[in-house]
Design a protein around this motif. Structure first.
Motif, mmCIF file in Angstrom:
data_model
loop_
_atom_site.group_PDB
_atom_site.id
_atom_site.type_symbol
_atom_site.label_atom_id
_atom_site.label_comp_id
_atom_site.label_asym_id
_atom_site.label_seq_id
_atom_site.Cartn_x
_atom_site.Cartn_y
_atom_site.Cartn_z
ATOM 1 N N PRO A 19 0.813 -1.213 0.000
ATOM 2 C CA PRO A 19 0.000 0.000 0.000
ATOM 3 C C PRO A 19 0.851 1.270 0.000
ATOM 4 C CG PRO A 19 -0.166 -1.143 2.093
ATOM 5 C CD PRO A 19 0.548 -2.051 1.168
ATOM 6 N N VAL A 20 2.044 1.194 0.542
ATOM 7 C CA VAL A 20 2.878 2.378 0.569
ATOM 8 C C VAL A 20 3.899 2.273 -0.552
ATOM 9 C CG1 VAL A 20 4.565 3.688 1.875
ATOM 10 C CG2 VAL A 20 2.565 2.713 3.008
ATOM 11 N N LEU A 21 3.969 3.320 -1.330
ATOM 12 C CA LEU A 21 4.800 3.234 -2.518
ATOM 13 C C LEU A 21 5.567 4.523 -2.695
ATOM 14 C CD1 LEU A 21 5.331 1.577 -5.101
ATOM 15 C CD2 LEU A 21 3.496 2.845 -6.137
ATOM 16 N N PRO A 23 7.610 6.787 -5.266
ATOM 17 C CA PRO A 23 7.539 6.830 -6.721
ATOM 18 C C PRO A 23 8.837 6.463 -7.417
ATOM 19 C CG PRO A 23 7.437 9.028 -5.778
ATOM 20 C CD PRO A 23 7.344 8.076 -4.638
ATOM 21 N N PHE A 24 9.941 6.939 -6.940
ATOM 22 C CA PHE A 24 11.189 6.602 -7.611
ATOM 23 C C PHE A 24 12.289 6.376 -6.579
ATOM 24 C CE2 PHE A 24 9.580 7.342 -11.714
ATOM 25 C CZ PHE A 24 10.492 6.725 -12.556
ATOM 26 N N GLY A 194 1.417 3.452 -13.341
ATOM 27 C CA GLY A 194 0.828 4.699 -12.850
ATOM 28 C C GLY A 194 1.075 5.867 -13.777
ATOM 29 N N GLN A 195 2.204 5.839 -14.486
ATOM 30 C CA GLN A 195 2.503 6.924 -15.421
ATOM 31 C C GLN A 195 1.493 6.932 -16.574
ATOM 32 O OE1 GLN A 195 5.275 9.257 -15.451
ATOM 33 N NE2 GLN A 195 5.218 8.713 -13.302
ATOM 34 N N ALA A 198 -1.834 8.186 -15.064
ATOM 35 C CA ALA A 198 -1.847 9.621 -14.806
ATOM 36 C C ALA A 198 -2.038 10.366 -16.119
ATOM 37 C CB ALA A 198 -0.545 10.044 -14.135
ATOM 38 N N ILE A 213 5.442 11.030 -22.588
ATOM 39 C CA ILE A 213 5.633 10.688 -21.176
ATOM 40 C C ILE A 213 6.534 9.463 -21.018
ATOM 41 C CG2 ILE A 213 4.464 10.194 -18.993
ATOM 42 C CD1 ILE A 213 3.363 12.750 -20.142
ATOM 43 N N GLN A 217 11.243 8.885 -20.609
ATOM 44 C CA GLN A 217 11.751 8.247 -19.396
ATOM 45 C C GLN A 217 12.542 6.978 -19.714
ATOM 46 O OE1 GLN A 217 8.939 7.829 -16.108
ATOM 47 N NE2 GLN A 217 7.552 9.166 -17.195
ATOM 48 N N LYS A 298 19.129 14.656 -14.602
ATOM 49 C CA LYS A 298 17.824 15.266 -14.832
ATOM 50 C C LYS A 298 16.688 14.548 -14.113
ATOM 51 C CE LYS A 298 16.171 17.104 -18.612
ATOM 52 N NZ LYS A 298 15.780 17.120 -20.019
ATOM 53 N N LEU A 299 16.859 13.267 -13.913
ATOM 54 C CA LEU A 299 15.740 12.513 -13.329
ATOM 55 C C LEU A 299 15.653 12.718 -11.834
ATOM 56 C CD1 LEU A 299 15.649 9.149 -15.269
ATOM 57 C CD2 LEU A 299 14.175 11.121 -15.496
#
Lengths: 299, 251
Positions: A19-21, A23-24, A194-195, A198, A213, A217, A298-299
């Motif tokens: 449940p807890v995520l 993002p990167f 998720g990307q 979104a 998008i 990446q 950049k990321l």
């Protein structure tokens, strides 16, 4: 519960089912990329190079102890043939690998994008081609292409002979194409779903999402495996010598024969071939890492 | 039904007897609810009760097998659905923020209006800067998502959604992945929105927050709405056993 991903053709999951995520996550040690050949090559320490050179140079000394042929003579022979081996041979290894990579990448990217198409009629043939060429022995593909391609073509009344190295390019670009196709597919699937969602919720179409998008990446993720395949391809170009294409190994063999096939010459000549391949791939492997770092900021 | 037949006296979101399965697993077993313009509704319930799925069906991220969902009169469960039209009306914020990591906060907010709605970049930029200020992130415009805290990222995500000028905002457990100390800043942002009259649908585990801002609370369990009502009566006077048990565990 894991919610199945509804994006056709895309198999990526959220990066965790918990449940807890976050993002990167930051790049940590022990990634799959560390196993890449180009990574390993780039991290070769200097002493390994020196050791290799010492072994190659010392060998004729050992083997010539029992014969009249001296080490100096062996290296003089190598020196004599060097311009011939490099300009007539290694240059073609570089040319073959460059064009095979260029063509293989161009078709591989298209094939990779086709592999994630929502339309089965596009996806299935792309998956089939990818798997066929990815899992075939390179030498077999080379033989087939060399024998299947005509050795001359007629364009506007003029007969043009297709040089062997051009056929070798076609033969080698097939497995590269298939592997790049997998690199592209893998990179796209490594972007969390998720990307896509979104972007979808912001009214992006699938095409817009992919180009604006997802692919930006992916670019950074594709550099290491891409360069890895280039290194592997370059190392595979001596396969062409089995088909009589003039390249480094073919010419080395001819040179040894011209020097009366002395066994003392084997290690200096083939050792030199080994060194020149390493010397060519090493800076490329180093440059790849530098390139990755630049995009990583950049990321 | 066409868009023109909708007016503000009708529900802005109308859900009727919605059924949804993932394979053999039936997640929604006949859900109905109506949301009026400007209303704030909260959907609560145990994990796996289908609340996230329900909210994702509203902007067609998930399709439904039976029933009807209309948003401003647009039928969502329609193969000819104009998704662009629907998604311009419905903004969504996710649990995992899902910001685009290769773009700065400002670019994240500006991208969709420029690329999708083809609005002029200079107009969008001034609006985006105002939105970033609205979510109290001035000074962070040029930061990449990776450089922001979870709460800040989530507020950028809210601004990004608002940049499309939606009529309805969906919030899918937006504070569930946040550190406790950053939860509040996100909730304050949502509260501001609700007070400005934005129609909001929230899936949340923050009971105190739901009680404070919701006009109506729905409790879902195992794919059905077990009980619903305004917060005052819902929390004080739950009738169903399952609701009581859930509330006793969580409060």
């Amino acid at each position: 519960m894991i919610k199945p991903n509804k994006i056709p053709g895309i198999q990526s999951r959220p990066s965790t089912d918990l449940p807890v995520l976050k993002p990167f996550t930051a790049k940590a040690a022990g990634e799959p990329e560390d196993l890449l050949f180009s990574r390993w090559l780039a991290s070769t320490p200097i002493w390994a190079w020196l050791l290799l050179i010492v072994i190659i140079f010392a060998w004729p000394g050992v083997s010539s102890a029992a014969s009249s042929y001296t080490m100096t003579q062996a290296f003089q022979a190598l020196w004599r043939w060097l311009p011939f081996i490099i300009t007539g041979g290694f240059l073609f290894n570089v040319i073959i690998s460059f064009f095979a990579m260029l063509i293989g990448t161009a078709f591989g990217v298209v094939l990779g994008l086709m592999q994630i198409s929502p339309l089965r009629i596009i996806r299935w043939p792309a998956q089939f081609l990818t798997q066929i060429f990815r899992n075939s022995p390179w030498l077999v593909l080379l033989f087939i292409v060399l024998l299947a391609l005509p050795f001359e073509v007629e364009i506007a009344g003029e007969i043009i002979r297709i040089p062997d190295w051009v056929k070798a390019v076609f033969g080698l670009c097939l497995p590269i194409m298939a592997n790049i196709s997998e690199v592209v597919r893998g990179a796209i699937n490594s972007v969390p779903s998720g990307q896509w969602e979104a972007a979808e919720s912001l009214a992006y179409t699938r095409q817009q999402t992919l180009w604006q998008i997802i692919l930006p990446q992916c670019f950074k993720r594709m550099i290491p495996p891409w360069m890895n395949w280039y290194a592997i391809l370059t190392m595979a170009t001596p396969l062409c010598s089995l088909l009589g294409v003039e390249e480094l190994i073919t010419l080395s063999r001819q040179a040894i024969e011209a020097e009366n096939n002395r066994p003392e010459l084997l290690v200096p000549f083939y050792g030199f071939a080994l060194l020149i391949f390493f010397a060519y791939c090493y800076p490329i492997a180093r440059a790849t890492i530098a390139l990755e770092r630049r995009f990583a900021v950049k990321l | 039904m066409t868009e023109s037949s909708w007016d503000e006296s009708q529900p802005i979101v109308s859900i009727k007897d919605v059924h949804k399965s993932f394979g053999n697993l039936e997640v929604l077993k006949g859900i109905s609810m109506d949301v009026m313009k400007g209303e704030v509704i909260c959907i609560i319930g145990p994990s796996g009760s289908g609340k996230s799925t329900l909210i994702r069906c509203i902007n067609a991220l998930n399709d439904i097998q039976a029933g009807s969902i209309t948003v401003e009169g647009i039928e969502v469960n329609d193969s000819k659905l104009d998704k662009l039209e629907l998604r311009k009306k419905v903004g969504m914020v996710f649990q995992q923020y899902n910001l685009f990591p290769h773009k700065t906060a400002l670019e994240n907010v500006m991208m969709a209006p420029i690329k999708v709605l083809k609005q002029s970049p200079s107009d969008v930029e001034s609006r985006a800067r105002a939105l970033i200020e609205k979510v109290r992130l001035q000074g962070k415009e040029d930061s990449y998502p990776g450089e922001l805290s979870g709460g800040q990222q989530q507020r950028v995500a809210i601004a990004r959604s608002l940049a499309m000028n939606p009529d309805i905002m969906l919030f899918d457990e937006v504070t569930a992945a946040l550190d406790p100390e950053t939860v509040k800043e996100v909730l304050v942002t949502i509260k501001d929105l609700a007070e400005e009259g934005m129609t909001c649908m929230l899936v949340t585990h923050e009971m105190g927050f739901a009680k404070e801002i919701a006009d109506h609370i729905y409790f879902t369990d195992r794919g059905v709405i077990v009980e619903h009502g305004p917060p005052a009566t819902f929390f004080a006077d739950a009738k169903d056993e399952r609701t009581k048990e859930f509330l006793s565990q969580i409060l």
